[in-house]
Motif scaffolding. Structure first.
Motif, PDB file in Angstrom:
ATOM      1  N   SER A 277      40.446  52.485  48.804  1.00 27.77           N
ATOM      2  CA  SER A 277      39.872  53.821  48.778  1.00 27.77           C
ATOM      3  C   SER A 277      38.917  54.088  47.621  1.00 27.77           C
ATOM      4  O   SER A 277      38.404  55.163  47.481  1.00 27.77           O
ATOM      5  CB  SER A 277      40.995  54.853  48.787  1.00 27.77           C
ATOM      6  N   LEU A 278      38.697  53.126  46.771  1.00 25.13           N
ATOM      7  CA  LEU A 278      37.800  53.382  45.650  1.00 25.13           C
ATOM      8  C   LEU A 278      36.519  52.578  45.777  1.00 25.13           C
ATOM      9  O   LEU A 278      36.501  51.490  46.314  1.00 25.13           O
ATOM     10  CB  LEU A 278      38.489  53.012  44.334  1.00 25.13           C
ATOM     11  N   GLU A 279      35.455  53.144  45.235  1.00 24.98           N
ATOM     12  CA  GLU A 279      34.171  52.448  45.287  1.00 24.98           C
ATOM     13  C   GLU A 279      34.009  51.619  44.018  1.00 24.98           C
ATOM     14  O   GLU A 279      33.976  52.175  42.922  1.00 24.98           O
ATOM     15  CB  GLU A 279      33.076  53.496  45.329  1.00 24.98           C
ATOM     16  N   PRO A 280      33.913  50.300  44.148  1.00 23.23           N
ATOM     17  CA  PRO A 280      33.776  49.497  42.928  1.00 23.23           C
ATOM     18  C   PRO A 280      32.518  49.867  42.159  1.00 23.23           C
ATOM     19  O   PRO A 280      31.460  50.049  42.737  1.00 23.23           O
ATOM     20  CB  PRO A 280      33.698  48.063  43.452  1.00 23.23           C
ATOM     21  N   LYS A 281      32.647  49.955  40.835  1.00 29.59           N
ATOM     22  CA  LYS A 281      31.522  50.393  39.997  1.00 29.59           C
ATOM     23  C   LYS A 281      30.905  49.223  39.238  1.00 29.59           C
ATOM     24  O   LYS A 281      29.933  49.407  38.517  1.00 29.59           O
ATOM     25  CB  LYS A 281      32.018  51.430  38.977  1.00 29.59           C
ATOM     26  N   GLY A 282      31.522  48.059  39.351  1.00 28.89           N
ATOM     27  CA  GLY A 282      30.976  46.925  38.613  1.00 28.89           C
ATOM     28  C   GLY A 282      31.641  45.632  39.030  1.00 28.89           C
ATOM     29  O   GLY A 282      32.459  45.615  39.964  1.00 28.89           O
ATOM     30  N   THR A 283      31.276  44.568  38.331  1.00 24.01           N
ATOM     31  CA  THR A 283      31.825  43.251  38.669  1.00 24.01           C
ATOM     32  C   THR A 283      32.201  42.504  37.393  1.00 24.01           C
ATOM     33  O   THR A 283      31.458  42.554  36.399  1.00 24.01           O
ATOM     34  CB  THR A 283      30.754  42.405  39.412  1.00 24.01           C
ATOM     35  N   LEU A 284      33.337  41.849  37.424  1.00 23.59           N
ATOM     36  CA  LEU A 284      33.724  40.949  36.340  1.00 23.59           C
ATOM     37  C   LEU A 284      33.760  39.546  36.926  1.00 23.59           C
ATOM     38  O   LEU A 284      34.443  39.320  37.933  1.00 23.59           O
ATOM     39  CB  LEU A 284      35.120  41.299  35.799  1.00 23.59           C
ATOM     40  N   THR A 285      33.031  38.638  36.314  1.00 25.16           N
ATOM     41  CA  THR A 285      33.114  37.245  36.753  1.00 25.16           C
ATOM     42  C   THR A 285      34.039  36.520  35.779  1.00 25.16           C
ATOM     43  O   THR A 285      33.918  36.691  34.564  1.00 25.16           O
ATOM     44  CB  THR A 285      31.712  36.592  36.760  1.00 25.16           C
ATOM     45  N   ILE A 286      34.958  35.754  36.339  1.00 28.14           N
ATOM     46  CA  ILE A 286      35.984  35.143  35.484  1.00 28.14           C
ATOM     47  C   ILE A 286      35.984  33.620  35.624  1.00 28.14           C
ATOM     48  O   ILE A 286      35.442  33.083  36.600  1.00 28.14           O
ATOM     49  CB  ILE A 286      37.387  35.727  35.809  1.00 28.14           C
ATOM     50  N   ASP A 287      36.585  32.939  34.660  1.00 29.45           N
ATOM     51  CA  ASP A 287      36.577  31.472  34.712  1.00 29.45           C
ATOM     52  C   ASP A 287      37.712  30.932  35.585  1.00 29.45           C
ATOM     53  O   ASP A 287      38.580  31.685  36.022  1.00 29.45           O
ATOM     54  CB  ASP A 287      36.601  30.886  33.290  1.00 29.45           C
ATOM     55  N   ALA A 288      37.682  29.626  35.815  1.00 31.57           N
ATOM     56  CA  ALA A 288      38.624  29.011  36.752  1.00 31.57           C
ATOM     57  C   ALA A 288      40.081  29.189  36.296  1.00 31.57           C
ATOM     58  O   ALA A 288      40.973  29.406  37.122  1.00 31.57           O
ATOM     59  CB  ALA A 288      38.302  27.528  36.909  1.00 31.57           C
ATOM     60  N   GLY A 289      40.284  29.126  34.985  1.00 31.65           N
ATOM     61  CA  GLY A 289      41.645  29.301  34.460  1.00 31.65           C
ATOM     62  C   GLY A 289      42.183  30.691  34.784  1.00 31.65           C
ATOM     63  O   GLY A 289      43.343  30.853  35.179  1.00 31.65           O
ATOM     64  N   ALA A 290      41.314  31.678  34.626  1.00 34.63           N
ATOM     65  CA  ALA A 290      41.733  33.057  34.914  1.00 34.63           C
ATOM     66  C   ALA A 290      41.982  33.235  36.411  1.00 34.63           C
ATOM     67  O   ALA A 290      42.907  33.951  36.815  1.00 34.63           O
ATOM     68  CB  ALA A 290      40.678  34.034  34.412  1.00 34.63           C
ATOM     69  N   VAL A 291      41.175  32.571  37.233  1.00 37.51           N
ATOM     70  CA  VAL A 291      41.385  32.659  38.691  1.00 37.51           C
ATOM     71  C   VAL A 291      42.793  32.161  39.022  1.00 37.51           C
ATOM     72  O   VAL A 291      43.546  32.819  39.748  1.00 37.51           O
ATOM     73  CB  VAL A 291      40.328  31.821  39.470  1.00 37.51           C
ATOM     74  N   ALA A 292      43.154  31.026  38.435  1.00 33.08           N
ATOM     75  CA  ALA A 292      44.478  30.461  38.697  1.00 33.08           C
ATOM     76  C   ALA A 292      45.572  31.411  38.214  1.00 33.08           C
ATOM     77  O   ALA A 292      46.577  31.634  38.893  1.00 33.08           O
ATOM     78  CB  ALA A 292      44.609  29.101  38.018  1.00 33.08           C
TER      79      ALA A 292
END
Ligand code: GLU
Length: 376
Positions: A277-292
């Motif tokens: 229900s919320l409109e995203p206001k931005g983007t965070l790109t993260i590294d592979a370790g954080a994805v895991a």
């Protein structure tokens, strides 16, 4: 669905109405009853449950302490009465819980505090901290500043919002009636109590009569409204009589009451809210370790963030992308874009030095994060 058991809930909001707390003839707190309720709360607390109290009574207590005549009060009179009554109310809760070695923390909220996302998150973290410290938040509407058009006015709906804000899995409305009846029981001797409501249908809404007691503004109407708020957000709700001594123990023992069941658990519903229900206001790109780490159910730390885009404020929804720009999920970010940019890629101790304040350790807390394709 069958009736759940009280012992299976981990975070419980207990709403106490004015007419239970205050003896209308004497204008004083019903001390014996309250001590028994506090003992019930202490028992749940000792069993490791988080307990929050939403307590009415400031206006009623203030009016009796000020010896105001009976009859309706004007808005500014209720506000002034609440100012006197709230001090007494807070003291009473602090004493009865203190008797069991439990600290009480007063939180006064306005409608805006629960509607506006940033304030909502702020109040939510205060509540979270109190619970972490094993204190019991005692919450009421900030009646002294709330104006007519923008106030809850009833603590039933307020309690439902608090329950969803605190990600509680159960809300108990203690009232002067033991549940929802097929018709207002005062006027209908054939009215029957409904033990379980699977969903708040138009028929259920139709069963709510008008407010019946002078001290409580709620009545069944606001309780059904509360049930809609709570169950939509993943919180079960109970309407039970507080007229008995040890009302929570009575529910635990299988006593008469009405359960409003939610189809979802709190986390799922909350995350659905974030995801949908919320409109995203931005983007965070993260590294592979954080994805895991995120996929393993962890929070997103500043150290894992490699790129910050968009003009967002603290509490806004943002998209989280992996190093290959693939969307990993969405969440409510704990920092505004400027600060996020400053602390990206940095360790938690660095964050404190850079921002000069000890901020939140997480860029997005896992409670505020929904991972794409994940069902939780
Ligand atoms: N906030 C009000 C009070 O403390 C009570 C509202 C209600 O009775 O639901 O007096």
């Amino acid at each position: 669905m069958s009736r759940p058991e009280l012992k299976n809930f981990r975070r419980i909001v207990v709403k106490v109405g004015s007419s239970l707390l205050i003896d209308s003839a004497a204008g004083e707190v019903r001390a014996k009853w309250l001590a028994a309720l506090a003992a019930d709360i202490a028992k749940l607390h000792a069993d490791g449950r988080d307990v929050l109290v939403v307590s009415s009574g400031s206006i009623a207590l203030g009016r009796s302490r000020l010896k105001l005549p009976r009859g309706p009060l004007k808005l500014e009179e209720s506000q002034a009465a609440a100012a006197v009554g709230q001090i007494a109310l807070a003291r009473i809760w602090s004493e009865v819980l203190g008797h069991h070695g439990i600290g009480a923390g007063q939180i006064l909220v306005t409608l805006q505090d629960t509607e506006e996302r940033r304030r909502y998150l702020n109040a939510r973290s205060t509540i979270g901290k109190l619970l972490e410290w094993r204190a019991v938040p005692v919450i009421n509407e900030n009646d002294t500043v709330a104006t007519n058009e923008i106030r809850y006015g009833d603590n039933d709906r307020l309690a439902a919002r608090v329950a969803t804000m605190a990600s509680a899995d159960l809300l108990v409305l203690l009232s002067d009636i033991d549940g929802l009846y097929t018709a207002p029981p005062g006027a209908n001797p054939d009215a029957k109590l409904i033990p379980i409501v699977d969903s708040v249908t138009a028929e259920i809404e139709g069963m709510a009569g008008a407010a019946e007691s002078e001290l409580s503004r709620g009545g069944m109407y606001t309780k059904i409204e509360a049930a809609k708020i709570a169950t939509t957000a993943g919180t079960h709700m109970i309407i039970a009589s507080g007229k008995v001594e040890h009302p929570l123990q009575k529910i635990a023992d299988g006593g008469l009451c009405t359960w409003f069941l939610t189809p979802a658990n709190p986390v799922t519903a909350r995350k659905r809210w974030i995801a949908g229900s919320l409109e995203p206001k931005g983007t965070l790109t993260i590294d592979a370790g954080a994805v895991a780490a995120l996929r393993a159910g962890k929070s997103l730390l500043p150290a894992g963030v490699i790129k910050v885009e968009g003009d967002f404020a603290r509490g806004d929804a943002v998209i989280v992308r992996g190093p290959d720009t693939h969307e990993i999920g969405r969440g409510l970010v704990a920092y505004d874009a400027d600060n996020a940019e400053k602390i990206k890629g940095r360790s938690s101790p660095d964050v404190m030095i850079i921002l000069g304040i000890s901020g939140r350790a997480e860029m997005i807390h896992r409670d505020d994060l929904v991972i794409s394709g994940s069902r939780s």
